[in-house]
Write a protein that holds these residues in place. Structure first.
Motif, PDB file in Angstrom:
ATOM      1  N   PHE A  51      -6.174   4.241  -7.934  1.00  0.00           N
ATOM      2  CA  PHE A  51      -5.551   4.049  -6.622  1.00  0.00           C
ATOM      3  C   PHE A  51      -6.554   3.442  -5.639  1.00  0.00           C
ATOM      4  O   PHE A  51      -6.229   2.502  -4.902  1.00  0.00           O
ATOM      5  CB  PHE A  51      -5.035   5.384  -6.095  1.00  0.00           C
ATOM      6  CG  PHE A  51      -4.590   5.349  -4.668  1.00  0.00           C
ATOM      7  CD1 PHE A  51      -3.441   4.675  -4.299  1.00  0.00           C
ATOM      8  CD2 PHE A  51      -5.338   5.979  -3.676  1.00  0.00           C
ATOM      9  CE1 PHE A  51      -3.029   4.629  -2.975  1.00  0.00           C
ATOM     10  CE2 PHE A  51      -4.936   5.936  -2.355  1.00  0.00           C
ATOM     11  CZ  PHE A  51      -3.783   5.260  -1.997  1.00  0.00           C
ATOM     12  N   TYR A 110       8.099   9.142   1.017  1.00  0.00           N
ATOM     13  CA  TYR A 110       7.474   7.861   0.676  1.00  0.00           C
ATOM     14  C   TYR A 110       8.478   6.717   0.761  1.00  0.00           C
ATOM     15  O   TYR A 110       8.110   5.587   1.098  1.00  0.00           O
ATOM     16  CB  TYR A 110       6.865   7.947  -0.723  1.00  0.00           C
ATOM     17  CG  TYR A 110       5.846   9.049  -0.847  1.00  0.00           C
ATOM     18  CD1 TYR A 110       4.584   8.918  -0.282  1.00  0.00           C
ATOM     19  CD2 TYR A 110       6.149  10.235  -1.496  1.00  0.00           C
ATOM     20  CE1 TYR A 110       3.654   9.932  -0.375  1.00  0.00           C
ATOM     21  CE2 TYR A 110       5.225  11.257  -1.597  1.00  0.00           C
ATOM     22  CZ  TYR A 110       3.983  11.101  -1.030  1.00  0.00           C
ATOM     23  OH  TYR A 110       3.072  12.116  -1.114  1.00  0.00           O
ATOM     24  N   THR A 119      -6.196  -0.318  -4.159  1.00  0.00           N
ATOM     25  CA  THR A 119      -6.040  -0.440  -2.708  1.00  0.00           C
ATOM     26  C   THR A 119      -7.061  -1.413  -2.125  1.00  0.00           C
ATOM     27  O   THR A 119      -6.716  -2.304  -1.332  1.00  0.00           O
ATOM     28  CB  THR A 119      -6.195   0.941  -2.056  1.00  0.00           C
ATOM     29  OG1 THR A 119      -5.181   1.820  -2.548  1.00  0.00           O
ATOM     30  CG2 THR A 119      -6.060   0.836  -0.545  1.00  0.00           C
ATOM     31  N   TYR A 157       7.965   3.522   3.126  1.00  0.00           N
ATOM     32  CA  TYR A 157       8.080   2.161   2.583  1.00  0.00           C
ATOM     33  C   TYR A 157       9.092   1.338   3.383  1.00  0.00           C
ATOM     34  O   TYR A 157       8.813   0.191   3.751  1.00  0.00           O
ATOM     35  CB  TYR A 157       8.487   2.229   1.113  1.00  0.00           C
ATOM     36  CG  TYR A 157       8.674   0.871   0.478  1.00  0.00           C
ATOM     37  CD1 TYR A 157       7.585   0.152   0.012  1.00  0.00           C
ATOM     38  CD2 TYR A 157       9.941   0.308   0.364  1.00  0.00           C
ATOM     39  CE1 TYR A 157       7.747  -1.107  -0.554  1.00  0.00           C
ATOM     40  CE2 TYR A 157      10.117  -0.945  -0.199  1.00  0.00           C
ATOM     41  CZ  TYR A 157       9.013  -1.646  -0.658  1.00  0.00           C
ATOM     42  OH  TYR A 157       9.190  -2.887  -1.209  1.00  0.00           O
ATOM     43  N   TRP A 174       0.634   6.951  -6.680  1.00  0.00           N
ATOM     44  CA  TRP A 174      -0.500   7.866  -6.858  1.00  0.00           C
ATOM     45  C   TRP A 174      -0.075   9.315  -6.662  1.00  0.00           C
ATOM     46  O   TRP A 174      -0.436  10.205  -7.446  1.00  0.00           O
ATOM     47  CB  TRP A 174      -1.611   7.482  -5.883  1.00  0.00           C
ATOM     48  CG  TRP A 174      -2.756   8.465  -5.854  1.00  0.00           C
ATOM     49  CD1 TRP A 174      -3.462   8.938  -6.914  1.00  0.00           C
ATOM     50  CD2 TRP A 174      -3.295   9.091  -4.690  1.00  0.00           C
ATOM     51  NE1 TRP A 174      -4.427   9.832  -6.494  1.00  0.00           N
ATOM     52  CE2 TRP A 174      -4.343   9.937  -5.125  1.00  0.00           C
ATOM     53  CE3 TRP A 174      -3.003   9.019  -3.331  1.00  0.00           C
ATOM     54  CZ2 TRP A 174      -5.092  10.706  -4.234  1.00  0.00           C
ATOM     55  CZ3 TRP A 174      -3.756   9.777  -2.450  1.00  0.00           C
ATOM     56  CH2 TRP A 174      -4.783  10.605  -2.900  1.00  0.00           C
ATOM     57  N   ARG A 175       0.719   9.578  -5.621  1.00  0.00           N
ATOM     58  CA  ARG A 175       1.117  10.953  -5.323  1.00  0.00           C
ATOM     59  C   ARG A 175       2.065  11.522  -6.377  1.00  0.00           C
ATOM     60  O   ARG A 175       2.188  12.738  -6.494  1.00  0.00           O
ATOM     61  CB  ARG A 175       1.772  11.022  -3.944  1.00  0.00           C
ATOM     62  CG  ARG A 175       0.843  10.689  -2.791  1.00  0.00           C
ATOM     63  CD  ARG A 175      -0.354  11.608  -2.766  1.00  0.00           C
ATOM     64  NE  ARG A 175       0.059  13.004  -2.571  1.00  0.00           N
ATOM     65  CZ  ARG A 175      -0.743  14.042  -2.731  1.00  0.00           C
ATOM     66  NH1 ARG A 175      -1.986  13.855  -3.126  1.00  0.00           N
ATOM     67  NH2 ARG A 175      -0.300  15.260  -2.519  1.00  0.00           N
ATOM     68  N   GLU A 202       0.832  -1.207   0.000  1.00  0.00           N
ATOM     69  CA  GLU A 202       0.000   0.000   0.000  1.00  0.00           C
ATOM     70  C   GLU A 202       0.870   1.261   0.000  1.00  0.00           C
ATOM     71  O   GLU A 202       0.502   2.277  -0.600  1.00  0.00           O
ATOM     72  CB  GLU A 202      -0.926  -0.009   1.218  1.00  0.00           C
ATOM     73  CG  GLU A 202      -1.920  -1.152   1.244  1.00  0.00           C
ATOM     74  CD  GLU A 202      -2.920  -1.093   0.098  1.00  0.00           C
ATOM     75  OE1 GLU A 202      -2.977  -0.072  -0.606  1.00  0.00           O
ATOM     76  OE2 GLU A 202      -3.651  -2.081  -0.111  1.00  0.00           O
ATOM     77  N   ALA A 203       2.023   1.225   0.663  1.00  0.00           N
ATOM     78  CA  ALA A 203       2.923   2.383   0.658  1.00  0.00           C
ATOM     79  C   ALA A 203       3.448   2.665  -0.743  1.00  0.00           C
ATOM     80  O   ALA A 203       3.559   3.827  -1.159  1.00  0.00           O
ATOM     81  CB  ALA A 203       4.084   2.148   1.629  1.00  0.00           C
ATOM     82  N   SER A 204       3.772   1.607  -1.493  1.00  0.00           N
ATOM     83  CA  SER A 204       4.242   1.819  -2.868  1.00  0.00           C
ATOM     84  C   SER A 204       3.120   2.356  -3.751  1.00  0.00           C
ATOM     85  O   SER A 204       3.350   3.195  -4.625  1.00  0.00           O
ATOM     86  CB  SER A 204       4.814   0.520  -3.435  1.00  0.00           C
ATOM     87  OG  SER A 204       3.810  -0.479  -3.511  1.00  0.00           O
ATOM     88  N   LEU A 205       1.883   1.896  -3.531  1.00  0.00           N
ATOM     89  CA  LEU A 205       0.747   2.432  -4.292  1.00  0.00           C
ATOM     90  C   LEU A 205       0.528   3.907  -3.978  1.00  0.00           C
ATOM     91  O   LEU A 205       0.237   4.712  -4.869  1.00  0.00           O
ATOM     92  CB  LEU A 205      -0.520   1.641  -3.967  1.00  0.00           C
ATOM     93  CG  LEU A 205      -0.597   0.187  -4.434  1.00  0.00           C
ATOM     94  CD1 LEU A 205      -1.971  -0.384  -4.132  1.00  0.00           C
ATOM     95  CD2 LEU A 205      -0.295   0.076  -5.909  1.00  0.00           C
ATOM     96  N   LEU A 206       0.664   4.263  -2.705  1.00  0.00           N
ATOM     97  CA  LEU A 206       0.512   5.671  -2.318  1.00  0.00           C
ATOM     98  C   LEU A 206       1.550   6.541  -3.009  1.00  0.00           C
ATOM     99  O   LEU A 206       1.236   7.628  -3.519  1.00  0.00           O
ATOM    100  CB  LEU A 206       0.633   5.788  -0.796  1.00  0.00           C
ATOM    101  CG  LEU A 206       0.573   7.206  -0.219  1.00  0.00           C
ATOM    102  CD1 LEU A 206      -0.795   7.830  -0.472  1.00  0.00           C
ATOM    103  CD2 LEU A 206       0.892   7.195   1.279  1.00  0.00           C
ATOM    104  N   ALA A 207       2.796   6.062  -3.041  1.00  0.00           N
ATOM    105  CA  ALA A 207       3.850   6.826  -3.722  1.00  0.00           C
ATOM    106  C   ALA A 207       3.548   6.978  -5.211  1.00  0.00           C
ATOM    107  O   ALA A 207       3.733   8.045  -5.790  1.00  0.00           O
ATOM    108  CB  ALA A 207       5.199   6.138  -3.510  1.00  0.00           C
TER     109      ALA A 207
END
Length: 759
Positions: free
Chosen positions: A50, A152, A54, A156, A40-41, A33-38
């Protein structure tokens, strides 16, 4: 056929090692989820993608946990169908976005991660998810343009490193390297979490430090094959702009107004149809764009040749249309002949804020990768877009930077007067004192280049730079006000003064306006160009060599050469200093500046010496880098040989040291240990063959002391030592009594051990 396929899918679940650690699964999910957040941002994912991914990964992780021991052949079949669809979708996206494959790759790895989350029964599956999340983070990093991405990375690492530790602890608990804790109180959960947290923090900090060191030391070069980066083609222009337009100023006149306009601190007033020298006002620190470039350079937007006393205009408004071939624009050569040495410069511009429609580039542009079907090119080789440069726009330019040799410049003859050069020699009504000053400074100098250097040196020495110089009368000549009145001015004033005095000296000149190189960010490898980096300079024409940029402002110099990759650490100090200077008092800033200057001089000298004498420099670096690992290795080896890893005063370490000593004694007595045998297997085999009791508590205590989480007090250590001495005496007597016969029967006994499943 179908039955065979179903049998093949059923066999996929055979002999699968199921992962039972809830902590490991939660941490792997959090890392994903941290890699997906990065991603997306950084703008590589839409908000809906996203959210869907998620939720999909969360649901898939729960499904994998709930059915970790079930026969999931039908879910594998559905995943296979999804993979086929993903492949078709990826190939279609690649064909539509061949110039930048990062977006299709991000989409592909994203949905692969979603599909894989539904099939994670075992530890290897979780490791694969962790590796895929690292790939997603790397893709997000390729979209990053500033150091905010470091946040990020930290997030991660804060979950990915504990995930690795949790997976390894789970493996160790299931293997033979960790003793059984049956009948013993396990370590409290809080203590285990603190231990895991300390190890994770250490490893994450080490990885982050290594990543920063590599980022600062490795060269950051362009690595594109044939197509340089640019945004997707924009077919719908906003109004189909003609001429230059500045956001924030509304409708502007095409000529100098009677009174100067107010300054918008977010937009440089110099990129327009005119350059008003009566304008006063500071520009903000807002980042307008980021530039990746092989060379530091000035980013040129417009040029002016008609001096009006209070500002500059262009004598020609003619512009030709440029059309691309396969999305690439070719810029025609200048009408005036050029020559001399040149240096190829590749740039990519990432626009961070709405800007005028002047296409910025290092002079002189050759090739342009721009998301438009048409551009305009004026007589001064300035390009205009049919739409404003807005947030998110990306384009690339290949330029040839003029790098004429000073001797060639000195040998350049007087410019031939003609239709093309006359406009760059025109003069308004000039006072006698200005003519007298130029005559005095250039007297006896025959070469145009030497006259230009004399005029430039006079401006650099005798005048001072000011962002907000004193106001002048709206009708007063700006150059004379600088030279004989205020004696201080901004870059537009000094560029005007040099251009005008060079024309009096017979050197064709024009004023260029755009932006200075900007601050180099060593972590992103990009130049950060802010509104306050707006700048004006001079271009002088030398016969046979072409237009050559000249700096006229005190304290400034024309950028040249390449950034030295060996000075990445110095760049990092400068970058941190620029961000911390506002938080520190002036005396502290001066001290840090002096220290940074000294460090920079040392590193520059070291780099120069290594460049002149590469072999000693390489050997010195290798020796310095290899010394700490060598010392640690020798120390570890010495401790292992003596059976002492750390101080023997602590009970835990006494247990470890004495047990290792027992293994060494057994080897000396003839009971050698195979490299593949664990201590449990080695000691158990001896006890089985010699009928020696009491060996299992010894092994369990040793494993707990060396690998376990619980503490061992002095009383338990004394009991262990007493039992070990007793076992050692019994083992020696048994080995001596058995003699060579025991060792000769060892192979047969070991085969028997393996057959009975003894560990």
């Amino acid at each position: 056929m179908l039955s065979r396929l179903l049998k093949a899918y059923r066999r996929l679940d055979l002999n699968r090692q199921v992962e039972e650690s809830v902590a490991a699964r939660l941490l792997v999910w959090a890392a994903t989820e941290a890699s997906l957040l990065a991603l997306w941002r950084q703008g590589a994912l839409s908000g809906s993608a996203f959210l869907l991914s998620t939720l999909g990964i969360a649901g898939g992780s729960l499904f994998s946990w709930a059915r970790r021991r079930s026969d999931n052949w039908w879910s594998k079949l559905l995943i296979s169908l999804g993979l086929v669809y993903l492949l078709i979708f990826f190939l279609r996206e690649v064909s539509a976005a061949y110039y930048d494959l990062r977006f299709p790759l991000a989409t592909l790895f994203l949905w692969l991660q979603v599909l894989h989350s539904f099939d994670q029964p075992g530890r290897r599956d979780l490791m694969l998810s962790l590796i895929s999340s690292l790939v997603l983070l790397a893709l997000a990093g390729s979209f990053s343009l500033d150091t905010a991405f470091l946040l990020y990375v930290i997030i991660y690492l804060a979950v990915a490193v504990p995930a690795l530790i949790a997976l390894e602890d789970s493996r160790m608990r299931e293997g033979s390297l960790v003793a059984s804790t049956a009948g013993k109180d396990p370590a409290p959960a809080g203590r285990r979490l603190r231990s895991m947290g300390r190890r994770a923090a250490f490893h994450a900090a080490a990885m982050l430090a290594l990543a920063v060191a590599l980022t600062l030391s490795l060269p950051q070069q362009f690595n594109y094959a044939n197509i340089l980066p640019f945004s997707p083609l924009r077919l719908h222009f906003r109004g189909g702009l003609k001429g230059l337009h500045r956001p924030g100023y509304g409708m502007l006149p095409s000529r100098l107004p009677d009174n100067p306009l107010p300054v918008d601190p977010e937009v440089y007033y110099g990129i327009s149809d005119f350059l008003d020298l009566r304008v006063r006002g500071e520009l903000s620190d807002t980042v307008l764009m980021r530039v990746k470039s092989t060379h530091p350079a000035y980013w040129r937007g417009v040029a002016f040749d008609l001096y009006r006393g209070v500002g500059w205009e262009r004598s020609s408004e003619e512009a030709s249309d440029l059309y691309p071939i396969n999305s690439v624009f070719s810029v025609p050569p200048d009408t005036l002949p050029t020559g001399g040495e040149k240096e190829r410069c590749i740039q990519t511009f990432y626009i961070e804020r709405e800007m005028p429609n002047a296409v910025l580039a290092a002079y002189r542009p050759l090739t342009l990768f721009f998301p438009s079907t048409q551009l305009s090119l004026d007589d001064y080789l300035s390009m205009r877009s049919p739409f404003l440069l807005d947030l998110g726009l990306t384009y690339s330019v290949v330029s040839e930077l003029p790098r004429p040799d000073p001797e060639a410049l000195r040998a350049a003859p007087e410019a031939v007067r003609g239709v093309e050069t006359e406009r760059y020699l025109q003069l308004p009504e000039i006072s006698d004192r200005l003519k007298g000053l130029v005559q005095e400074l250039t007297s006896g100098l025959e070469s145009p280049y030497e006259r230009a250097l004399a005029l430039q040196g006079h401006l650099m020495r005798e005048y001072s730079y000011s962002l907000v110089p004193p106001p002048q009368d709206p009708r007063e000549d700006a150059v004379e006000f600088l030279l004989f009145g205020s004696k201080q001015g901004n870059c537009e004033h000094f560029a005007s003064a040099l251009a005008l005095t060079c024309r009096i000296a017979g050197i064709p000149s024009r004023v260029a306006a755009g932006f200075a190189t900007g601050d180099f960010n060593p972590f992103s490898g990009l130049y950060e160009v802010r509104a306050r980096d707006a700048h004006a300079w001079v271009e002088l024409y030398f016969q046979g060599l072409g237009w050559v940029p000249f700096e006229a402002t005190p304290g400034f110099s024309m950028p040249s050469g390449r950034r030295d990759p060996l000075l990445g650490l110095l760049d990092a100090f400068k970058w941190l200093g620029r961000r911390l200077k506002g938080l520190l008092p002036s005396w502290t800033r001066k001290g840090l500046a002096a220290g940074a200057k000294a460090v920079g001089a040392f590193l520059s000298g070291l780099a120069g010496a290594a460049w002149r004498h590469p072999l000693p420099g390489v050997l010195t670096v290798l020796a310095v880098l290899g010394l700490p690992p060598t010392l640690l290795w020798r120390r570890r080896r010495r401790r292992v040989k003596t059976g002492k890893r750390v101080s023997a005063d602590e009970p835990r370490n006494r247990v470890v040291a004495e047990f290792l000593g027992l293994l060494g004694d057994l080897e000396a007595w003839g009971w050698g240990r195979k490299p593949s045998a664990t201590p449990r297997e080695h000691l158990g085999g001896l006890a089985f063959m010699m009928a020696l009791p009491g060996w299992e508590p010894l092994v369990e205590t040793f494993y707990r002391a060396r690998y376990g989480e619980g503490d061992i007090d002095d009383r338990e250590a004394e009991r262990f030592l007493a039992s070990l001495r007793s076992f050692k005496e019994s083992a020696r007597e048994a080995i001596d009594g058995a003699g060579g016969g025991a060792r000769s029967r060892r192979g047969r006994r070991e085969r028997r051990l393996r057959a009975t499943g003894h560990d």
